[in-house]
Every structure is written in C-alpha cells, then in structure tokens.
Design a protein around this motif. Structure first.
Motif, PDB file in Angstrom:
ATOM      1  N   ARG A  23       0.834  -1.437   0.122  1.00 47.88           N
ATOM      2  CA  ARG A  23       0.094   0.230   0.037  1.00 47.88           C
ATOM      3  C   ARG A  23       1.300   1.154  -0.088  1.00 47.88           C
ATOM      4  NH1 ARG A  23      -4.204   0.370   4.596  1.00 47.88           N
ATOM      5  NH2 ARG A  23      -5.716   1.438   2.914  1.00 47.88           N
ATOM      6  N   HIS A  89     -15.430  -3.457  -3.440  1.00 51.44           N
ATOM      7  CA  HIS A  89     -15.025  -3.395  -4.328  1.00 51.44           C
ATOM      8  C   HIS A  89     -16.902  -3.200  -5.495  1.00 51.44           C
ATOM      9  CE1 HIS A  89     -11.082  -4.087  -2.703  1.00 51.44           C
ATOM     10  NE2 HIS A  89     -11.026  -3.610  -3.370  1.00 51.44           N
ATOM     11  N   ARG A 115      -4.129  -1.843 -11.787  1.00 53.05           N
ATOM     12  CA  ARG A 115      -3.662  -0.464 -10.165  1.00 53.05           C
ATOM     13  C   ARG A 115      -2.333  -0.854 -10.392  1.00 53.05           C
ATOM     14  NH1 ARG A 115      -5.655  -3.131  -5.700  1.00 53.05           N
ATOM     15  NH2 ARG A 115      -3.429  -4.214  -4.974  1.00 53.05           N
ATOM     16  N   PHE A 122     -11.167  -4.561  -8.778  1.00 49.96           N
ATOM     17  CA  PHE A 122     -12.189  -3.943  -8.886  1.00 49.96           C
ATOM     18  C   PHE A 122     -12.048  -2.213  -8.650  1.00 49.96           C
ATOM     19  CE2 PHE A 122     -14.255  -7.941  -9.896  1.00 49.96           C
ATOM     20  CZ  PHE A 122     -14.376  -7.660 -11.319  1.00 49.96           C
ATOM     21  N   GLY A 124     -12.898  -0.302  -5.914  1.00 49.91           N
ATOM     22  CA  GLY A 124     -13.731   0.100  -4.396  1.00 49.91           C
ATOM     23  C   GLY A 124     -11.979   0.222  -3.029  1.00 49.91           C
ATOM     24  N   GLY A 125     -11.819  -0.812  -1.601  1.00 50.02           N
ATOM     25  CA  GLY A 125     -11.084  -0.372  -1.321  1.00 50.02           C
ATOM     26  C   GLY A 125     -11.497  -0.174   0.460  1.00 50.02           C
ATOM     27  N   PHE A 126     -10.656  -0.676   1.342  1.00 52.64           N
ATOM     28  CA  PHE A 126     -10.816  -0.682   2.910  1.00 52.64           C
ATOM     29  C   PHE A 126     -11.991  -0.537   3.425  1.00 52.64           C
ATOM     30  CE2 PHE A 126      -6.400  -3.082   3.086  1.00 52.64           C
ATOM     31  CZ  PHE A 126      -6.186  -4.050   2.895  1.00 52.64           C
ATOM     32  N   GLU A 141     -14.415   4.871  -1.548  1.00 53.93           N
ATOM     33  CA  GLU A 141     -12.722   4.979  -1.943  1.00 53.93           C
ATOM     34  C   GLU A 141     -13.760   4.698  -3.948  1.00 53.93           C
ATOM     35  OE1 GLU A 141     -10.202   3.451  -1.459  1.00 53.93           O
ATOM     36  OE2 GLU A 141     -10.529   3.097   0.224  1.00 53.93           O
ATOM     37  N   LEU A 172      -9.514 -10.836   6.330  1.00 52.98           N
ATOM     38  CA  LEU A 172     -10.782 -10.032   5.556  1.00 52.98           C
ATOM     39  C   LEU A 172     -11.658 -10.341   4.792  1.00 52.98           C
ATOM     40  CD1 LEU A 172      -9.745  -7.372   4.055  1.00 52.98           C
ATOM     41  CD2 LEU A 172      -8.765  -9.305   2.404  1.00 52.98           C
ATOM     42  N   VAL A 230      -5.811  -9.543  -8.868  1.00 58.11           N
ATOM     43  CA  VAL A 230      -5.478  -8.998  -6.988  1.00 58.11           C
ATOM     44  C   VAL A 230      -6.364 -10.070  -6.747  1.00 58.11           C
ATOM     45  CG1 VAL A 230      -6.786  -6.867  -7.214  1.00 58.11           C
ATOM     46  CG2 VAL A 230      -4.997  -7.422  -5.485  1.00 58.11           C
ATOM     47  N   SER A 232      -9.289 -11.937  -4.601  1.00 57.83           N
ATOM     48  CA  SER A 232     -10.424 -13.024  -5.441  1.00 57.83           C
ATOM     49  C   SER A 232     -10.791 -12.180  -6.722  1.00 57.83           C
ATOM     50  CB  SER A 232     -11.323 -12.836  -4.311  1.00 57.83           C
ATOM     51  OG  SER A 232     -12.339 -11.715  -4.025  1.00 57.83           O
ATOM     52  N   GLN A 236     -14.204 -12.395  -8.873  1.00 57.78           N
ATOM     53  CA  GLN A 236     -15.553 -11.878  -8.562  1.00 57.78           C
ATOM     54  C   GLN A 236     -16.061 -11.622  -9.734  1.00 57.78           C
ATOM     55  OE1 GLN A 236     -13.642  -8.780  -6.824  1.00 57.78           O
ATOM     56  NE2 GLN A 236     -14.614  -9.433  -4.600  1.00 57.78           N
TER      57      GLN A 236
HETATM   58  O1  LIG Z   1     -10.427  -6.106  -7.009  1.00 54.32           O
HETATM   59  C1  LIG Z   1     -10.605  -6.388  -6.181  1.00 54.32           C
HETATM   60  N1  LIG Z   1     -11.303  -7.969  -5.503  1.00 54.32           N
HETATM   61  C2  LIG Z   1     -11.295  -8.652  -4.162  1.00 54.32           C
HETATM   62  N2  LIG Z   1     -10.287  -7.672  -3.265  1.00 54.32           N
HETATM   63  C3  LIG Z   1      -9.057  -7.025  -4.294  1.00 54.32           C
HETATM   64  C4  LIG Z   1      -9.854  -5.988  -5.188  1.00 54.32           C
HETATM   65  N3  LIG Z   1      -8.866  -4.850  -5.283  1.00 54.32           N
HETATM   66  C5  LIG Z   1      -7.939  -4.851  -4.282  1.00 54.32           C
HETATM   67  N4  LIG Z   1      -8.281  -6.275  -3.080  1.00 54.32           N
HETATM   68  C6  LIG Z   1      -8.316  -6.740  -1.983  1.00 54.32           C
HETATM   69  O2  LIG Z   1      -8.764  -5.997  -0.852  1.00 54.32           O
HETATM   70  C7  LIG Z   1      -7.872  -4.899   0.107  1.00 54.32           C
HETATM   71  C8  LIG Z   1      -7.698  -3.914  -0.103  1.00 54.32           C
HETATM   72  O3  LIG Z   1      -7.347  -3.008  -1.177  1.00 54.32           O
HETATM   73  P1  LIG Z   1      -7.420  -1.885  -1.764  1.00 54.32           P
HETATM   74  O4  LIG Z   1      -5.997  -1.670  -2.304  1.00 54.32           O
HETATM   75  O5  LIG Z   1      -8.206  -2.216  -2.741  1.00 54.32           O
HETATM   76  O6  LIG Z   1      -7.796  -0.955  -0.525  1.00 54.32           O
HETATM   77  P2  LIG Z   1      -7.008   0.716  -0.787  1.00 54.32           P
HETATM   78  O7  LIG Z   1      -7.608   1.269  -1.683  1.00 54.32           O
HETATM   79  O8  LIG Z   1      -8.038   0.988   0.553  1.00 54.32           O
HETATM   80  O9  LIG Z   1      -5.441   0.615  -0.683  1.00 54.32           O
HETATM   81  C9  LIG Z   1      -6.656  -5.806  -0.303  1.00 54.32           C
HETATM   82  O10 LIG Z   1      -6.100  -6.527   1.151  1.00 54.32           O
HETATM   83  C10 LIG Z   1      -6.825  -6.231  -1.987  1.00 54.32           C
HETATM   84  O11 LIG Z   1      -5.738  -7.044  -1.792  1.00 54.32           O
END
Ligand SMILES: O=c1[nH]cnc2c1ncn2[C@@H]1O[C@H](COP(=O)(O)OP(=O)(O)O)[C@@H](O)[C@H]1O
Length: 263
Positions: A23, A89, A115, A122, A124-126, A141, A172, A230, A232, A236
């Motif tokens: 990150r 996401h 990314r 997709f 989205g995010g945490f 997000e 998670l 990345v 799942s 998905q």
């Molecule tokens: O498209 C996705 N589908 C499912 N899980 C994802 C996807 N993109 C990221 N992740 C996972 O979701 C969590 C959050 O990652 P992300 O990079 O989206 O967060 P952030 O934007 O808040 O930094 C991580 O564990 C990542 O591996």
C-alpha cells in the motif's frame, strides 16, 4: 472448492503473518474497520434477493486460487464480529449495443482497473472506522479512484452480491457489489476518471472487460482472464458475469478453462 455457502465457524486464529505492505505510504497507517460489527447499528438484510445474489453462492466455478476462503451474505459477514477487516469493491456495468468489427456483439461494458501493482482489480478498497456503513466506505473509495463523477452512484445494500472471507494472511472480508448504469453514465465515469485523486497513483487506468470470445476461441474474454488479478478479483468477475447474466455460463466456463490451460 465450490461456491456453496460454508459454515461461518472461522476456526482457530492463526498467528498473524502479514506480507510486506504494497500500500502507498500515505494509506499504510490508516486504521481499518475493527469495530464489533454485529453490534454496530448498520442496516441489515436477511438474505440476498434471488434475482441478484441467488446465483452468487451457487455457481460451481473453480476457485483454486482462493484457498480457504468462504462465501457468505452481507448479513452473515457482519456477524463475524471484531478483528475482521472489511473491503468493498464494485463491478460497474452498462448495456452496450455495439458490435466489434461490425459483427461481434459487445453485450455490456464492464469496468475494471489497472492498479499500481500491475494487477487488475475492481474499484473500491478498505472500509474505514470513519465510514458509517460498508456502502459509505465503498462510495468514498469510488470517489477517490473514479473521481467526482462517482458521487451520484450511491451504491446500496441491494447492490451487494456476496462476500468472501478468509483468515490468512489476515482476517479479511471481501464484499462485492454490482451496479447497472446507463452507457452514458458509464462513459461519463470513464471520461472523468483521470480527474480522480488516485489517478496515475493507485489507479493507472480503467479498462473494459471483453465479454466475447473471438473466432479463434482465445481472443477476448479467455485472453483477458489470463492476466494477473488482485486477490479474489478474478473469481468475483466470473461469478458476477454469471450471476448477472452478462455472459452465458457455458461460455464463461469455456473462457475460464482456456485461460487456465495457457493460451
Ligand atoms: O478487485 C478486488 N477484488 C477483491 N479484493 C481486492 C480487489 N482489489 C483489492 N483487493 C483486496 O482488498 C484489500 C484492499 O485493497 P485496496 O487496494 O482496494 O485498498 P485501498 O484502496 O483501501 O488501499 C486488499 O486485501 C486487496 O488485496
């Protein structure tokens, strides 16, 4: 492993084995949702509507890459309690009547993004403790990654397709949503995405997923599926394309098999 609903009992907690974070530094310190979700006053829903989420838990698509993860509904995921991080996401799509080369139906425009780590995922995010709900976190997000054009999207509980949770490498829950837009709305999002805060940083660009298979049996969706995804995200995508009826199941299975065999 199939897609069927598994027991919610997560089993004994394993010692934390965190991979080195990829990150960006400005987000690394951000606390993630660890509140006792079952006690939070978020709206709950007993089950997914059959026409939206029914197929989510049922399609027997192979999920080898997911290891020990399990599929649950939004309500079940919220019962997991403290100590679980939640990420949301979304698959944004629109009917797309065009034909490639004047003959191959495009079917729908489905958005994914390239990314910062070179993988497809997709938007989205945490979810963050400051977010009032999963959907509020997702909307925040989406604005960061897609720009101000994402503000009117307002994803809701009814857009939740399913959630998948895994204990390793961290506890998670990955929630997944889908929202149908008009083609005009989707085009406006694409055009505005370069103005997003994350553009050129965490997000290198939006891509449309090819939903067709070309005459050679390889070009289009099978080749797209052979990219690196990345977490799942690949599962998905396949699940949602089937559950939403955007690609016939037989064609999805074929594309999945061809991409796994090596092109
Ligand atoms: O498209 C996705 N589908 C499912 N899980 C994802 C996807 N993109 C990221 N992740 C996972 O979701 C969590 C959050 O990652 P992300 O990079 O989206 O967060 P952030 O934007 O808040 O930094 C991580 O564990 C990542 O591996």
């Amino acid at each position: 492993m199939g897609w069927g609903l598994r027991s919610l009992r997560p089993g004994p907690r394993r010692p934390a084995e965190r991979p080195r974070s990829t990150r960006p530094a400005h987000k690394r310190g951000r606390a993630c949702l660890r509140v006792p979700l079952a006690g939070a006053d978020w709206p709950r829903r007993a089950s997914l509507p059959a026409e939206r989420g029914g197929a989510w838990g049922g399609a027997p698509m192979e999920v080898a890459a997911m290891g020990e993860s399990r599929v649950v509904s939004r309500a079940e995921a919220l019962e997991l309690g403290p100590g679980w991080r939640h990420a949301c996401h979304a698959l944004l799509y629109a009917p797309c009547p065009g034909r490639l080369f004047g003959r191959v139906p495009l079917r729908h425009a489905v958005l994914m993004q390239m990314r910062f780590d070179g993988q497809l995922g997709f938007p989205g995010g945490f979810v963050d403790p400051r977010d009032s709900s999963l959907e509020a976190g997702l909307s925040r997000e989406l604005r960061e990654e897609l720009g101000p054009g994402a503000a009117p999207l307002s994803l809701a509980e009814g857009d939740h397709l399913g959630a998948r949770f895994a204990e390793t490498p961290q506890r998670l829950v990955a929630h997944f949503y889908a929202k149908r837009l008009s083609l005009e709305q989707l085009r406006a999002l694409e055009e505005g995405a370069t103005k997003a805060a994350d553009h050129g940083l965490e997000v290198l660009g939006l891509v449309r997923v090819p939903l067709y298979t070309l005459r050679d049996g390889v070009g289009g969706l099978p080749t797209f599926l052979s990219n690196s995804f990345v977490a799942s995200a690949r599962q998905q995508l396949l699940q949602a394309l089937g559950a939403l009826g955007l690609v016939p199941e037989a064609e999805l299975r074929r594309a999945d098999a061809v991409s796994r065999k090596g092109l």
